[in-house]
Design a protein around this motif. Structure first.
Motif, PDB file in Angstrom:
ATOM      1  N   ALA A  95      31.001  44.341  54.709  1.00  0.00           N
ATOM      2  CA  ALA A  95      30.683  45.200  53.558  1.00  0.00           C
ATOM      3  C   ALA A  95      31.140  46.633  53.806  1.00  0.00           C
ATOM      4  CB  ALA A  95      29.184  45.170  53.276  1.00  0.00           C
ATOM      5  N   TRP A 110      33.974  39.543  49.375  1.00  0.00           N
ATOM      6  CA  TRP A 110      32.812  39.662  50.258  1.00  0.00           C
ATOM      7  C   TRP A 110      31.880  38.459  50.111  1.00  0.00           C
ATOM      8  CZ3 TRP A 110      27.459  40.257  49.933  1.00  0.00           C
ATOM      9  CH2 TRP A 110      26.829  40.704  51.092  1.00  0.00           C
ATOM     10  N   ALA A 112      33.591  48.034  50.952  1.00  0.00           N
ATOM     11  CA  ALA A 112      32.970  48.875  49.925  1.00  0.00           C
ATOM     12  C   ALA A 112      33.685  50.209  49.685  1.00  0.00           C
ATOM     13  CB  ALA A 112      31.496  49.105  50.243  1.00  0.00           C
ATOM     14  N   SER A 141      33.836  42.201  45.381  1.00  0.00           N
ATOM     15  CA  SER A 141      32.652  41.361  45.370  1.00  0.00           C
ATOM     16  C   SER A 141      33.005  39.904  45.652  1.00  0.00           C
ATOM     17  CB  SER A 141      31.946  41.484  44.018  1.00  0.00           C
ATOM     18  OG  SER A 141      30.680  40.880  44.040  1.00  0.00           O
ATOM     19  N   THR A 182      29.134  50.313  47.146  1.00  0.00           N
ATOM     20  CA  THR A 182      29.318  48.980  46.580  1.00  0.00           C
ATOM     21  C   THR A 182      29.308  49.008  45.058  1.00  0.00           C
ATOM     22  OG1 THR A 182      28.332  47.952  48.526  1.00  0.00           O
ATOM     23  CG2 THR A 182      28.368  46.634  46.521  1.00  0.00           C
ATOM     24  N   ARG A 233      35.344  46.493  41.657  1.00  0.00           N
ATOM     25  CA  ARG A 233      34.097  45.909  42.159  1.00  0.00           C
ATOM     26  C   ARG A 233      34.167  44.390  42.147  1.00  0.00           C
ATOM     27  NH1 ARG A 233      29.170  48.945  39.083  1.00  0.00           N
ATOM     28  NH2 ARG A 233      30.037  47.760  37.363  1.00  0.00           N
TER      29      ARG A 233
END
Length: 128
Positions: free
Chosen positions: A98, A119, A102, A116, A17, A112
């Motif tokens: 996730a 998610w 990820a 992010s 992550t 990211r």
């Protein structure tokens, strides 16, 4: 400490992550790539000292890059710090999503911040 066990159980996801290889994460906390791999694989137990080092590095990353690390912050909250505050089926849904998203960060396919945001849309539907 239960948090240490939960951190170890979710360390691979946490590392993916944040977008770090095992070698990069190891360098940040002062251990080898092999140590990270062994902890993730359950061959070594995560020590309290390693846990504290990991949390310090992760917390600093969250502070430096808040928009990019919303997913990381929520993963730590749901799976390490306060899992009892979330229903098991909600945790499973978040974990599944996730684990799908990820790896794209580490592979460089998505940033990211993009992962992010996507998610967090799922996480936003999960109540504490």
């Amino acid at each position: 400490m239960e948090e240490i066990i939960r951190m170890q159980n979710h360390l691979l996801l946490i590392r993916r992550t944040v977008g770090w290889t095992a070698e990069e994460f190891g360098e940040k906390i002062g251990v080898t790539r092999q140590t990270i791999n062994n902890i993730e694989g359950g061959r070594n137990k995560l020590t309290k000292t390693q846990y504290i080092a990991m949390r310090s590095v992760l917390d600093a990353e969250i502070a430096i890059h808040p928009k990019e690390t919303e997913m990381l912050k929520k993963i730590l909250e749901v799976f390490v710090d306060n899992p009892e505050s979330y229903k098991e089926e909600d945790r499973e849904e978040l974990l599944t999503k996730a684990n799908l998203l990820a790896p794209s960060i580490l592979a460089g396919v998505a940033t990211r911040e993009v992962v992010s945001k996507e998610w967090m849309q799922t996480a936003g539907t999960i109540a504490t």
